[in-house]
Design a protein around this motif. Structure first.
Motif, PDB file in Angstrom:
ATOM      1  N   LEU A  77      26.606  17.864  23.907  1.00 32.45           N
ATOM      2  CA  LEU A  77      26.702  19.334  23.919  1.00 32.45           C
ATOM      3  C   LEU A  77      27.984  19.636  24.711  1.00 32.45           C
ATOM      4  O   LEU A  77      28.053  19.345  25.911  1.00 32.45           O
ATOM      5  N   HIS A  78      28.969  20.152  24.032  1.00 33.92           N
ATOM      6  CA  HIS A  78      30.275  20.379  24.672  1.00 33.92           C
ATOM      7  C   HIS A  78      30.252  21.698  25.452  1.00 33.92           C
ATOM      8  O   HIS A  78      29.746  22.706  24.946  1.00 33.92           O
ATOM      9  N   ILE A  79      30.811  21.635  26.673  1.00 33.88           N
ATOM     10  CA  ILE A  79      30.890  22.871  27.482  1.00 33.88           C
ATOM     11  C   ILE A  79      32.303  23.010  28.040  1.00 33.88           C
ATOM     12  O   ILE A  79      32.860  22.045  28.566  1.00 33.88           O
ATOM     13  N   TRP A  80      32.828  24.222  27.933  1.00 31.75           N
ATOM     14  CA  TRP A  80      34.100  24.576  28.561  1.00 31.75           C
ATOM     15  C   TRP A  80      33.750  25.594  29.662  1.00 31.75           C
ATOM     16  O   TRP A  80      33.725  26.810  29.388  1.00 31.75           O
ATOM     17  N   PRO A  81      33.430  25.135  30.878  1.00 30.23           N
ATOM     18  CA  PRO A  81      32.998  26.073  31.926  1.00 30.23           C
ATOM     19  C   PRO A  81      34.209  26.764  32.545  1.00 30.23           C
ATOM     20  O   PRO A  81      35.181  26.107  32.896  1.00 30.23           O
ATOM     21  N   ARG A  82      34.155  28.072  32.665  1.00 22.19           N
ATOM     22  CA  ARG A  82      35.319  28.778  33.212  1.00 22.19           C
ATOM     23  C   ARG A  82      34.913  29.833  34.250  1.00 22.19           C
ATOM     24  O   ARG A  82      35.458  30.940  34.295  1.00 22.19           O
ATOM     25  N   GLY A  83      33.905  29.543  35.029  1.00 23.47           N
ATOM     26  CA  GLY A  83      33.524  30.461  36.113  1.00 23.47           C
ATOM     27  C   GLY A  83      32.600  31.558  35.630  1.00 23.47           C
ATOM     28  O   GLY A  83      31.404  31.371  35.538  1.00 23.47           O
ATOM     29  N   TYR A 101      32.542  32.837  32.663  1.00 26.24           N
ATOM     30  CA  TYR A 101      32.305  32.769  31.227  1.00 26.24           C
ATOM     31  C   TYR A 101      32.427  31.327  30.772  1.00 26.24           C
ATOM     32  O   TYR A 101      32.821  30.442  31.556  1.00 26.24           O
ATOM     33  N   MET A 102      32.074  31.063  29.531  1.00 25.61           N
ATOM     34  CA  MET A 102      32.133  29.674  29.045  1.00 25.61           C
ATOM     35  C   MET A 102      32.060  29.648  27.524  1.00 25.61           C
ATOM     36  O   MET A 102      31.647  30.609  26.881  1.00 25.61           O
ATOM     37  N   CYS A 103      32.444  28.491  27.003  1.00 23.74           N
ATOM     38  CA  CYS A 103      32.290  28.202  25.585  1.00 23.74           C
ATOM     39  C   CYS A 103      31.396  26.978  25.494  1.00 23.74           C
ATOM     40  O   CYS A 103      31.481  26.092  26.342  1.00 23.74           O
ATOM     41  N   ILE A 104      30.563  26.907  24.449  1.00 22.73           N
ATOM     42  CA  ILE A 104      29.825  25.677  24.203  1.00 22.73           C
ATOM     43  C   ILE A 104      29.970  25.322  22.716  1.00 22.73           C
ATOM     44  O   ILE A 104      30.310  26.181  21.901  1.00 22.73           O
ATOM     45  N   ALA A 105      29.701  24.063  22.370  1.00 19.85           N
ATOM     46  CA  ALA A 105      29.713  23.662  20.944  1.00 19.85           C
ATOM     47  C   ALA A 105      28.613  22.639  20.725  1.00 19.85           C
ATOM     48  O   ALA A 105      28.480  21.686  21.495  1.00 19.85           O
ATOM     49  N   LEU A 106      27.801  22.874  19.684  1.00 18.92           N
ATOM     50  CA  LEU A 106      26.723  21.948  19.313  1.00 18.92           C
ATOM     51  C   LEU A 106      27.018  21.389  17.923  1.00 18.92           C
ATOM     52  O   LEU A 106      27.450  22.139  17.037  1.00 18.92           O
ATOM     53  N   PRO A 107      26.768  20.072  17.727  1.00 19.90           N
ATOM     54  CA  PRO A 107      27.065  19.448  16.419  1.00 19.90           C
ATOM     55  C   PRO A 107      26.047  19.817  15.345  1.00 19.90           C
ATOM     56  O   PRO A 107      24.876  20.065  15.644  1.00 19.90           O
ATOM     57  N   ASN A 108      26.510  19.837  14.100  1.00 22.21           N
ATOM     58  CA  ASN A 108      25.634  20.003  12.933  1.00 22.21           C
ATOM     59  C   ASN A 108      25.715  18.735  12.095  1.00 22.21           C
ATOM     60  O   ASN A 108      26.763  18.074  12.086  1.00 22.21           O
ATOM     61  N   ASP A 109      24.650  18.441  11.345  1.00 20.69           N
ATOM     62  CA  ASP A 109      24.676  17.160  10.634  1.00 20.69           C
ATOM     63  C   ASP A 109      25.679  17.150   9.488  1.00 20.69           C
ATOM     64  O   ASP A 109      26.011  16.085   8.973  1.00 20.69           O
ATOM     65  N   GLU A 110      26.227  18.315   9.088  1.00 27.33           N
ATOM     66  CA  GLU A 110      27.287  18.261   8.070  1.00 27.33           C
ATOM     67  C   GLU A 110      28.670  18.127   8.706  1.00 27.33           C
ATOM     68  O   GLU A 110      29.684  18.427   8.080  1.00 27.33           O
ATOM     69  N   LYS A 111      28.680  17.595   9.972  1.00 30.59           N
ATOM     70  CA  LYS A 111      29.921  17.205  10.684  1.00 30.59           C
ATOM     71  C   LYS A 111      30.726  18.397  11.191  1.00 30.59           C
ATOM     72  O   LYS A 111      31.926  18.300  11.440  1.00 30.59           O
ATOM     73  N   THR A 112      30.109  19.538  11.261  1.00 30.50           N
ATOM     74  CA  THR A 112      30.759  20.703  11.875  1.00 30.50           C
ATOM     75  C   THR A 112      30.171  20.892  13.277  1.00 30.50           C
ATOM     76  O   THR A 112      29.200  20.238  13.652  1.00 30.50           O
ATOM     77  N   MET A 159      29.287  17.284  27.528  1.00 34.01           N
ATOM     78  CA  MET A 159      30.686  16.868  27.566  1.00 34.01           C
ATOM     79  C   MET A 159      31.455  18.057  28.157  1.00 34.01           C
ATOM     80  O   MET A 159      31.607  19.090  27.500  1.00 34.01           O
ATOM     81  N   VAL A 160      31.889  17.875  29.418  1.00 38.83           N
ATOM     82  CA  VAL A 160      32.530  18.995  30.111  1.00 38.83           C
ATOM     83  C   VAL A 160      34.038  18.942  29.867  1.00 38.83           C
ATOM     84  O   VAL A 160      34.673  17.908  30.110  1.00 38.83           O
ATOM     85  N   HIS A 161      34.589  20.053  29.384  1.00 36.00           N
ATOM     86  CA  HIS A 161      36.027  20.143  29.095  1.00 36.00           C
ATOM     87  C   HIS A 161      36.692  20.946  30.225  1.00 36.00           C
ATOM     88  O   HIS A 161      36.456  22.146  30.357  1.00 36.00           O
ATOM     89  N   SER A 162      37.522  20.251  31.033  1.00 39.49           N
ATOM     90  CA  SER A 162      38.213  20.943  32.135  1.00 39.49           C
ATOM     91  C   SER A 162      39.390  21.746  31.585  1.00 39.49           C
ATOM     92  O   SER A 162      39.844  21.509  30.455  1.00 39.49           O
ATOM     93  N   LEU A 163      39.896  22.630  32.426  1.00 41.69           N
ATOM     94  CA  LEU A 163      41.018  23.484  32.019  1.00 41.69           C
ATOM     95  C   LEU A 163      42.239  22.651  31.630  1.00 41.69           C
ATOM     96  O   LEU A 163      43.009  23.017  30.738  1.00 41.69           O
ATOM     97  N   ASP A 164      42.427  21.486  32.304  1.00 46.10           N
ATOM     98  CA  ASP A 164      43.604  20.655  32.001  1.00 46.10           C
ATOM     99  C   ASP A 164      43.382  19.745  30.787  1.00 46.10           C
ATOM    100  O   ASP A 164      44.201  18.874  30.498  1.00 46.10           O
ATOM    101  N   GLY A 165      42.245  19.899  30.102  1.00 47.19           N
ATOM    102  CA  GLY A 165      42.021  19.141  28.868  1.00 47.19           C
ATOM    103  C   GLY A 165      41.224  17.852  29.070  1.00 47.19           C
ATOM    104  O   GLY A 165      40.852  17.194  28.103  1.00 47.19           O
ATOM    105  N   ARG A 166      40.989  17.464  30.363  1.00 46.19           N
ATOM    106  CA  ARG A 166      40.194  16.248  30.581  1.00 46.19           C
ATOM    107  C   ARG A 166      38.749  16.497  30.176  1.00 46.19           C
ATOM    108  O   ARG A 166      38.261  17.622  30.262  1.00 46.19           O
ATOM    109  N   THR A 167      38.062  15.432  29.743  1.00 48.04           N
ATOM    110  CA  THR A 167      36.640  15.567  29.397  1.00 48.04           C
ATOM    111  C   THR A 167      35.816  14.570  30.212  1.00 48.04           C
ATOM    112  O   THR A 167      36.318  13.502  30.594  1.00 48.04           O
ATOM    113  N   GLN A 168      34.569  14.960  30.446  1.00 44.06           N
ATOM    114  CA  GLN A 168      33.676  14.063  31.185  1.00 44.06           C
ATOM    115  C   GLN A 168      32.267  14.212  30.628  1.00 44.06           C
ATOM    116  O   GLN A 168      31.746  15.338  30.544  1.00 44.06           O
TER     117      GLN A 168
END
Ligand code: FAD
Length: 385
Positions: A213-219, A221-232, A84-93
């Motif tokens: 798998l969420h990704i905020w690509p920023r050239g 550097y980047m941020c990613i986020a993976l889900p846990n089964d306790e909803k975090t 799930m790619v998160h663009s700088l303007d907040g759109r997701t794909q």
């Protein structure tokens, strides 16, 4: 305690690879003893201290199936069907990994996974010894010295062969290096990582789409986020060590908040403890470990991160370590001489590990810089069709 038995194995490290290998071998009637420097996570809770969750792929699941461990592990896994790619303007794909949900990866909690594998190893008959840190090895005498860090007590154990599943900072590798030149080289990446957390929403559900798998690509550097089964979600920010932004310029929780407000604005409301997490979680280093040799005749062999630690961008370090376990078990169970089994294992797995290490380095560029590039995405679609 002394082990002198053709079918006995002394494993250093009860992490992911050590526990899986112990299960595979104990199930075949081998006498397996595993020595782990930490306390038993089933008693005091997991104190692993890094990457709270991991992406499990088909390579790793295939290995888990060989130990009948797949069902127990999958009971706690969260499916990730794409990025799930998160663009700088907040759109997701959402960019799917495959054509449908038969080609997905899974997010597993490191601590839960470790505990599941330890239980399976023990049920299979392996003996697990906690608070035993490998300190030194006398390869000529066949004696390994362990220390209990609670009281500095020493414990000398006789061994036939030592299996090093003790991770990237392997003490067995260091002891082997004092005996034989393994041709060790470590390439540090000039980037590090920091972990943060997205808690559950007020209604107890996930705050954002869980099956991705969420990704905020920023050239650079980047941020990613993976889900846990306790909803975090476990959020990992990868950043250069130097520069703007870099770990040397983002020093305080306030600096981190300013960076997130500028570059990851849609993530800010999701991470309520951003400032405090930033200040309490130390940055983790990233490196690739290359060794020319993984074993010393029949006396010692390395596997998993101890043999080939890699940067995490392909999400394959654990998967590769699990494959090592199956390969080493197969060579040992083939009944050949132990030195030959270790040599054959090294010949089989070293080229695969090198290839995955290379792909892991390449994937950093793809994740941080290309996944939101239309030309790259078009090329990927053309390659698939
Ligand atoms: P470890 O899991 O490190 O286990 C080593 C064990 O040995 C530990 O229990 C340790 O306490 C013990 N030990 C250490 N020293 C001694 C000693 N002297 N004596 C006795 N015991 C000792 N891989 C994936 O496949 N997917 C991912 O998504 C993924 N994400 C990652 C994200 C990050 C940020 C990082 C850093 C890594 C990631 N990895 C991932 C890689 C994965 O964590 C490793 O490849 C995997 O943990 C290797 O397993 P191992 O058993 O070889 O080592």
């Amino acid at each position: 305690m002394t082990q002198r038995n053709e079918k006995s194995l002394t494993i250093i490290g009860a992490g992911l690879a050590g526990a899986l290998l112990a299960t595979l071998m104990a199930r075949q009637g081998w006498q397996v003893a595993v020595y782990e420097k930490r306390g038993d996570p089933r008693v005091k809770g997991y104190e692993g201290g890094r990457s709270i969750n991991l992406a499990l792929a088909e390579r790793g699941r295939h290995a888990l199936r060989q130990a009948n461990a797949d069902d127990a592990v999958m009971a706690q896994a969260v499916m990730m069907r794409g990025r799930m790619v998160h663009s700088l303007d907040g759109r997701t794909q959402l960019q799917r990994y495959g054509r449908d949900d038969s080609e997905v990866i899974w997010s597993v909690h490191r601590g839960d996974l470790n505990i599941t594998l330890l239980n399976l190893a023990e049920q299979a008959g392996a003996s697990l010894c906690f608070h035993r840190r490998l300190d030194d090895v006398d390869f000529d005498a066949g004696v390994a010295r362990f220390v209990d860090d609670r009281d500095d007590g020493h414990h000398d154990i006789g061994f036939e062969s030592l299996i090093g599943a003790d991770g990237a900072g392997s003490s067995l590798r260091a002891a082997m290096m004092r005996n034989t030149d393994l041709g060790e080289r470590t390439d540090f990446l000039d980037h590090s990582y920091k972990e943060l957390e997205i808690p559950p929403a007020a209604d107890g559900d996930f705050m954002i789409e869980p099956n991705a798998l969420h990704i905020w690509p920023r050239g650079h550097y980047m941020c990613i986020a993976l889900p846990n089964d306790e909803k975090t979600f476990t959020v990992t920010l990868f950043l250069p060590n130097h520069g703007d932004p870099g770990f040397d310029s983002i020093r305080s929780g306030d600096d981190a908040m300013a960076l997130f407000q500028r570059d990851f604005a849609d993530a800010v409301p999701l991470i309520p403890r951003l400032r405090s997490d930033w200040e309490s979680n130390p940055p983790g280093l990233l490196a690739t470990l290359y060794l020319d040799r993984w074993h010393i005749d029949s006396r010692a062999v390395l596997l998993g991160d101890a043999a080939h630690a890699m940067v995490p961008f392909h999400g394959q370090g654990m998967n590769c370590a699990f494959e090592d376990c199956v390969a080493l078990a197969n060579h040992l169970l083939a009944g050949t001489d132990r030195a030959q089994a270790f040599a054959a294992f090294e010949r089989q797995r070293q080229p695969d590990a090198r290839a995955i290490q290379h792909m892991a380095l390449e994937n950093y560029l793809e994740m941080r810089d290309k996944v939101d590039n239309p030309d790259f995405l078009l090329q990927r679609e053309l390659e698939r069709s």
